[in-house]
Motif scaffolding. Structure first.
Motif, PDB file in Angstrom:
ATOM      1  N   VAL A  78      10.160  -0.448   4.573  1.00 25.17           N
ATOM      2  CA  VAL A  78      10.726  -1.615   3.888  1.00 25.17           C
ATOM      3  C   VAL A  78       9.932  -2.869   4.236  1.00 25.17           C
ATOM      4  CG1 VAL A  78      12.762  -3.111   3.767  1.00 25.17           C
ATOM      5  CG2 VAL A  78      13.026  -0.627   3.634  1.00 25.17           C
ATOM      6  N   ALA A  79       9.627  -3.050   5.513  1.00 22.33           N
ATOM      7  CA  ALA A  79       8.852  -4.227   5.928  1.00 22.33           C
ATOM      8  C   ALA A  79       7.469  -4.225   5.290  1.00 22.33           C
ATOM      9  CB  ALA A  79       8.736  -4.269   7.452  1.00 22.33           C
ATOM     10  N   THR A  80       6.858  -3.051   5.194  1.00 21.11           N
ATOM     11  CA  THR A  80       5.524  -2.945   4.595  1.00 21.11           C
ATOM     12  C   THR A  80       5.555  -3.284   3.112  1.00 21.11           C
ATOM     13  OG1 THR A  80       4.872  -1.308   6.234  1.00 21.11           O
ATOM     14  CG2 THR A  80       3.579  -1.382   4.208  1.00 21.11           C
ATOM     15  N   VAL A  81       6.547  -2.782   2.401  1.00 20.74           N
ATOM     16  CA  VAL A  81       6.669  -3.103   0.973  1.00 20.74           C
ATOM     17  C   VAL A  81       6.858  -4.604   0.790  1.00 20.74           C
ATOM     18  CG1 VAL A  81       8.153  -2.855  -1.063  1.00 20.74           C
ATOM     19  CG2 VAL A  81       7.436  -0.828   0.223  1.00 20.74           C
ATOM     20  N   ASP A  82       7.697  -5.200   1.620  1.00 19.26           N
ATOM     21  CA  ASP A  82       7.889  -6.656   1.541  1.00 19.26           C
ATOM     22  C   ASP A  82       6.577  -7.401   1.781  1.00 19.26           C
ATOM     23  OD1 ASP A  82      10.593  -6.551   0.921  1.00 19.26           O
ATOM     24  OD2 ASP A  82      11.245  -6.788   3.005  1.00 19.26           O
ATOM     25  N   GLU A  83       5.794  -6.947   2.756  1.00 19.87           N
ATOM     26  CA  GLU A  83       4.514  -7.609   3.037  1.00 19.87           C
ATOM     27  C   GLU A  83       3.517  -7.427   1.898  1.00 19.87           C
ATOM     28  OE1 GLU A  83       2.081  -7.444   6.682  1.00 19.87           O
ATOM     29  OE2 GLU A  83       4.020  -7.277   7.691  1.00 19.87           O
ATOM     30  N   VAL A  84       3.416  -6.209   1.377  1.00 13.30           N
ATOM     31  CA  VAL A  84       2.509  -5.963   0.249  1.00 13.30           C
ATOM     32  C   VAL A  84       2.904  -6.848  -0.926  1.00 13.30           C
ATOM     33  CG1 VAL A  84       1.789  -4.254  -1.479  1.00 13.30           C
ATOM     34  CG2 VAL A  84       1.850  -3.626   0.937  1.00 13.30           C
ATOM     35  N   ALA A  85       4.187  -6.942  -1.190  1.00 12.03           N
ATOM     36  CA  ALA A  85       4.658  -7.790  -2.292  1.00 12.03           C
ATOM     37  C   ALA A  85       4.254  -9.239  -2.062  1.00 12.03           C
ATOM     38  CB  ALA A  85       6.179  -7.673  -2.431  1.00 12.03           C
ATOM     39  N   ARG A  86       4.468  -9.723  -0.855  1.00  9.95           N
ATOM     40  CA  ARG A  86       4.134 -11.121  -0.549  1.00  9.95           C
ATOM     41  C   ARG A  86       2.636 -11.375  -0.700  1.00  9.95           C
ATOM     42  NH1 ARG A  86       6.698 -11.545   3.969  1.00  9.95           N
ATOM     43  NH2 ARG A  86       4.989 -11.040   5.346  1.00  9.95           N
ATOM     44  N   TYR A  87       1.804 -10.463  -0.183  1.00  8.62           N
ATOM     45  CA  TYR A  87       0.355 -10.677  -0.231  1.00  8.62           C
ATOM     46  C   TYR A  87      -0.251 -10.477  -1.616  1.00  8.62           C
ATOM     47  CZ  TYR A  87       0.194 -11.090   4.822  1.00  8.62           C
ATOM     48  OH  TYR A  87       0.385 -11.505   6.104  1.00  8.62           O
ATOM     49  N   THR A  88       0.437  -9.713  -2.470  1.00  8.18           N
ATOM     50  CA  THR A  88      -0.112  -9.466  -3.803  1.00  8.18           C
ATOM     51  C   THR A  88       0.550 -10.308  -4.878  1.00  8.18           C
ATOM     52  OG1 THR A  88       1.425  -7.615  -4.191  1.00  8.18           O
ATOM     53  CG2 THR A  88      -0.744  -7.084  -3.225  1.00  8.18           C
ATOM     54  N   GLY A  89       1.544 -11.109  -4.494  1.00 10.31           N
ATOM     55  CA  GLY A  89       2.208 -11.962  -5.473  1.00 10.31           C
ATOM     56  C   GLY A  89       3.130 -11.201  -6.407  1.00 10.31           C
ATOM     57  N   ARG A  90       3.529 -10.005  -6.005  1.00  2.00           N
ATOM     58  CA  ARG A  90       4.476  -9.223  -6.815  1.00  2.00           C
ATOM     59  C   ARG A  90       5.823  -9.197  -6.112  1.00  2.00           C
ATOM     60  NH1 ARG A  90       1.622  -3.593  -7.451  1.00  2.00           N
ATOM     61  NH2 ARG A  90       0.990  -4.063  -5.319  1.00  2.00           N
ATOM     62  N   ALA A  92       9.008  -7.010  -4.543  1.00  2.00           N
ATOM     63  CA  ALA A  92       9.127  -5.717  -3.856  1.00  2.00           C
ATOM     64  C   ALA A  92       9.436  -4.620  -4.873  1.00  2.00           C
ATOM     65  CB  ALA A  92      10.204  -5.784  -2.785  1.00  2.00           C
ATOM     66  N   GLU A  93      10.268  -4.934  -5.847  1.00  2.00           N
ATOM     67  CA  GLU A  93      10.609  -3.958  -6.889  1.00  2.00           C
ATOM     68  C   GLU A  93       9.360  -3.514  -7.653  1.00  2.00           C
ATOM     69  OE1 GLU A  93      13.135  -1.418  -8.867  1.00  2.00           O
ATOM     70  OE2 GLU A  93      13.666  -2.735  -7.207  1.00  2.00           O
ATOM     71  N   GLN A  94       8.458  -4.438  -7.957  1.00  2.00           N
ATOM     72  CA  GLN A  94       7.212  -4.083  -8.648  1.00  2.00           C
ATOM     73  C   GLN A  94       6.336  -3.178  -7.786  1.00  2.00           C
ATOM     74  OE1 GLN A  94       6.067  -8.160  -9.386  1.00  2.00           O
ATOM     75  NE2 GLN A  94       6.408  -7.918 -11.601  1.00  2.00           N
ATOM     76  N   VAL A  95       6.281  -3.455  -6.501  1.00  2.00           N
ATOM     77  CA  VAL A  95       5.493  -2.615  -5.589  1.00  2.00           C
ATOM     78  C   VAL A  95       6.075  -1.208  -5.556  1.00  2.00           C
ATOM     79  CG1 VAL A  95       4.774  -2.273  -3.191  1.00  2.00           C
ATOM     80  CG2 VAL A  95       4.706  -4.568  -4.202  1.00  2.00           C
ATOM     81  N   VAL A  96       7.393  -1.103  -5.406  1.00  2.00           N
ATOM     82  CA  VAL A  96       8.044   0.209  -5.380  1.00  2.00           C
ATOM     83  C   VAL A  96       7.827   0.929  -6.702  1.00  2.00           C
ATOM     84  CG1 VAL A  96      10.276   1.395  -5.231  1.00  2.00           C
ATOM     85  CG2 VAL A  96       9.733  -0.447  -3.632  1.00  2.00           C
ATOM     86  N   ASP A  97       7.960   0.215  -7.820  1.00  2.00           N
ATOM     87  CA  ASP A  97       7.738   0.824  -9.134  1.00  2.00           C
ATOM     88  C   ASP A  97       6.325   1.387  -9.253  1.00  2.00           C
ATOM     89  OD1 ASP A  97      10.314   0.206  -9.908  1.00  2.00           O
ATOM     90  OD2 ASP A  97       9.721  -1.500 -11.178  1.00  2.00           O
ATOM     91  N   GLN A  98       5.345   0.665  -8.736  1.00  2.00           N
ATOM     92  CA  GLN A  98       3.958   1.136  -8.802  1.00  2.00           C
ATOM     93  C   GLN A  98       3.773   2.418  -7.991  1.00  2.00           C
ATOM     94  OE1 GLN A  98       1.276  -0.078 -10.703  1.00  2.00           O
ATOM     95  NE2 GLN A  98       0.582   1.945 -10.106  1.00  2.00           N
ATOM     96  N   TYR A  99       4.312   2.434  -6.772  1.00  2.00           N
ATOM     97  CA  TYR A  99       4.220   3.649  -5.960  1.00  2.00           C
ATOM     98  C   TYR A  99       4.934   4.808  -6.636  1.00  2.00           C
ATOM     99  CZ  TYR A  99       2.131   1.344  -1.929  1.00  2.00           C
ATOM    100  OH  TYR A  99       1.278   0.679  -1.091  1.00  2.00           O
ATOM    101  N   GLU A 100       6.115   4.539  -7.197  1.00  2.00           N
ATOM    102  CA  GLU A 100       6.870   5.582  -7.879  1.00  2.00           C
ATOM    103  C   GLU A 100       6.074   6.134  -9.058  1.00  2.00           C
ATOM    104  OE1 GLU A 100      11.335   6.286  -9.640  1.00  2.00           O
ATOM    105  OE2 GLU A 100      10.500   4.263  -9.733  1.00  2.00           O
ATOM    106  N   THR A 101       5.471   5.251  -9.842  1.00  2.00           N
ATOM    107  CA  THR A 101       4.661   5.676 -10.976  1.00  2.00           C
ATOM    108  C   THR A 101       3.472   6.510 -10.514  1.00  2.00           C
ATOM    109  OG1 THR A 101       5.310   3.713 -12.223  1.00  2.00           O
ATOM    110  CG2 THR A 101       3.292   4.841 -12.936  1.00  2.00           C
ATOM    111  N   ASP A 102       2.805   6.078  -9.446  1.00  2.00           N
ATOM    112  CA  ASP A 102       1.654   6.819  -8.917  1.00  2.00           C
ATOM    113  C   ASP A 102       2.056   8.210  -8.436  1.00  2.00           C
ATOM    114  OD1 ASP A 102       0.157   4.562  -9.449  1.00  2.00           O
ATOM    115  OD2 ASP A 102      -0.012   3.953  -7.343  1.00  2.00           O
TER     116      ASP A 102
END
Length: 113
Positions: A78-90, A92-102
């Motif tokens: 959860v912390a990693t997804v939050d960080e990825v979202a913050r650093y990529t400007g997306r 957290a839901e978008q980050v999770v959606d991308q991983y789910e799609t992949d």
């Protein structure tokens, strides 16, 4: 979910948290060891490496250690997804959606022999 069921679930979660709390430091060390060991491995091997690691934890430390480790790993995820979202400007839901799609796309591809 009715109020009484929510109260019972919250009490159970609190009791389990208290019971597992003494395992927290070891679970964190175990999480760090798994992440260090299995990052930068071929993606197709990672699930097998992770499972072997989990089986080793269960065998050497017991089922409570696996539960504490799973909790630690979930917190890290959860912390990693939050960080990825913050650093990529997306979000957290978008980050999770991308991983789910992949992941769904990877499972849809036929495996090579």
């Amino acid at each position: 979910m009715d109020r009484e069921l929510r109260r019972r679930m919250a009490a159970e979660v609190q009791a389990e948290r208290e019971r597992l709390l003494p395992l927290r430091a070891e679970a964190t060390r175990t999480t760090i060891a798994l992440v260090r060991q299995n990052t930068e491995q071929p993606p197709e091997l990672v699930p097998y490496l992770n499972l072997a690691f989990l089986l080793g934890v269960r065998r050497t430390q017991g089922p409570d250690a696996v539960l504490a480790f799973a909790l630690s790993l979930a917190n890290w995820a959860v912390a990693t997804v939050d960080e990825v979202a913050r650093y990529t400007g997306r979000t957290a839901e978008q980050v999770v959606d991308q991983y789910e799609t992949d992941i769904m796309a990877a499972h849809a591809e036929p495996e090579e022999d």
